[in-house]
Scaffold this active site. Structure first.
Site, mmCIF file in Angstrom:
data_model
loop_
_atom_site.group_PDB
_atom_site.id
_atom_site.type_symbol
_atom_site.label_atom_id
_atom_site.label_comp_id
_atom_site.label_asym_id
_atom_site.label_seq_id
_atom_site.Cartn_x
_atom_site.Cartn_y
_atom_site.Cartn_z
ATOM 1 N N GLY A 1 40.853 38.686 38.847
ATOM 2 C CA GLY A 1 41.990 38.456 37.958
ATOM 3 C C GLY A 1 41.724 37.463 36.841
ATOM 4 N N GLU B 1 33.702 40.733 46.441
ATOM 5 C CA GLU B 1 34.605 40.257 45.402
ATOM 6 C C GLU B 1 34.435 38.752 45.220
ATOM 7 O OE1 GLU B 1 38.088 43.082 44.795
ATOM 8 O OE2 GLU B 1 38.685 41.722 46.395
ATOM 9 N N SER C 1 37.633 41.841 38.154
ATOM 10 C CA SER C 1 37.749 42.092 36.710
ATOM 11 C C SER C 1 36.983 43.331 36.253
ATOM 12 C CB SER C 1 37.314 40.854 35.916
ATOM 13 O OG SER C 1 38.176 39.762 36.223
ATOM 14 N N GLY D 1 41.809 45.511 40.861
ATOM 15 C CA GLY D 1 43.160 44.971 40.925
ATOM 16 C C GLY D 1 43.953 45.379 39.694
ATOM 17 N N GLY D 2 44.031 44.482 38.724
ATOM 18 C CA GLY D 2 44.885 44.678 37.543
ATOM 19 C C GLY D 2 44.732 46.028 36.867
ATOM 20 N N HIS E 1 41.047 40.253 52.118
ATOM 21 C CA HIS E 1 41.042 39.979 50.677
ATOM 22 C C HIS E 1 41.097 38.472 50.468
ATOM 23 C CE1 HIS E 1 42.361 39.764 46.507
ATOM 24 N NE2 HIS E 1 41.910 40.996 46.370
ATOM 25 N N GLU F 1 42.782 36.700 48.609
ATOM 26 C CA GLU F 1 44.149 36.151 48.527
ATOM 27 C C GLU F 1 44.769 36.023 49.919
ATOM 28 O OE1 GLU F 1 45.510 38.934 45.563
ATOM 29 O OE2 GLU F 1 44.139 37.991 44.142
ATOM 30 N N ASN G 1 43.896 48.135 44.146
ATOM 31 C CA ASN G 1 44.723 47.214 44.929
ATOM 32 C C ASN G 1 45.880 46.769 44.039
ATOM 33 O OD1 ASN G 1 45.831 45.121 46.393
ATOM 34 N ND2 ASN G 1 44.070 43.742 46.153
ATOM 35 N N TRP G 2 47.065 47.273 44.339
ATOM 36 C CA TRP G 2 48.230 46.947 43.494
ATOM 37 C C TRP G 2 48.818 45.568 43.797
ATOM 38 C CZ3 TRP G 2 52.065 51.545 42.279
ATOM 39 C CH2 TRP G 2 51.415 52.449 41.419
ATOM 40 N N LYS G 3 48.335 44.946 44.870
ATOM 41 C CA LYS G 3 48.861 43.630 45.270
ATOM 42 C C LYS G 3 50.391 43.675 45.355
ATOM 43 C CE LYS G 3 44.865 41.604 43.096
ATOM 44 N NZ LYS G 3 44.178 40.408 42.681
#
Ligand code: PEP
Length: 248
Positions: A169, A163, A208, A229-230, A93, A95, A9-11
């Site tokens: 993150g 999640e 993470s 994610g990251g 998600h 967010e 997920n590149w957000k």
């Protein structure tokens, strides 16, 4: 049987300059049998499709509207994502749930829209830290699953991502026992909600995940992959996670 899936997920990250990162990721794909999915911002779905022509990389969106079209400024529909080259879409998600007030009912409506357009919905659930501290983690994810999944869910059209909000993150992860407890619970909840089909949905862990902890997480029962994610932004990190999943 659930499929093994490494999803990134590149957000709100990435641009046309990301082509080089994708080029660095592609050589790993012919050497693995697990599925690999990247969900860039909507602006890059078609570019990523073009950059990865002929490869097995799957491409997804990060959200879609519940309607097919209409007066919804700034939104993107499921058929539009299909038209742009997506096969998957992340829905619910944390967010989106926190920044945009998305409820389970909204996630359910979006999941129906995704299915109607032929997209695989990656439906996210997870508790906040306060909910975990209050001993409510299983209740929260159980009610999110019950409220977010429409009729007609199958292992071919839906993936679940657990999640924990406090692990996204932050560099913090639940213990392997905590991950196992929630994934076992989710598998049971899916069996109850969907009958025999519940066993076919892939259950991803997200929060993470890094190359250094991926193998341990993938060894946990009922973990069929990861939503990353990251670490999905760097080909070297994401490749390490993909290889760890493939070897699990
Ligand atoms: C995510 O955004 O879905 C996520 C899991 O992020 P990270 O891997 O950076 O914690």
């Amino acid at each position: 049987m659930p499929k093994k899936l490494a999803a990134g997920n590149w957000k709100m990250n990435g641009s046309s300059a990301s082509a080089s990162e994708i080029a660095a990721l592609l050589p790993v794909l012919p050497n693995v049998s697990c599925q690999v999915l990247l969900c860039p911002p909507a602006t890059l779905v078609t570019s990523m499709k073009n950059w990865t022509e002929g490869s097995s990389l799957l491409i997804g969106g990060q959200d879609c509207h519940a309607n097919e079209s209409g007066a919804h400024t700034g939104d993107i529909s499921a058929p539009m994502l299909v038209d742009a080259g997506a096969t998957h879409v992340i829905l619910g998600h944390s967010e989106r749930r926190s920044d945009h007030g998305e409820t389970d009912a909204m996630v359910k409506a979006k999941t129906m829209a995704a299915h109607a357009a032929g997209l695989v919905a990656v439906v996210c659930v997870g508790e906040t830290e306060a909910e975990r501290d209050a001993g409510r983690a299983l209740d929260v994810v159980g009610s999110q699953i019950a409220g977010s999944l429409p009729d007609g869910v199958t292992g071919d059209n839906t993936v679940i991502a657990y999640e924990p909000v406090w692990a996204i993150g932050t560099g913090r992860t639940p213990t392997l026992e905590q991950i196992g407890e929630v994934h076992d619970f989710l598998r049971e909840a899916l069996d109850q909600q969907l009958g025999a089909e519940g066993a076919n949905l892939s259950l991803l862990y997200g929060g993470s995940v890094k190359p250094g902890n991926a193998s341990d997480i993938f060894a946990v029962a009922n973990v069929d992959g990861a939503l990353v994610g990251g670490a999905s932004l760097k080909a070297s990190d994401f490749s390490g996670i993909i290889k760890a999943l493939d070897a699990a």
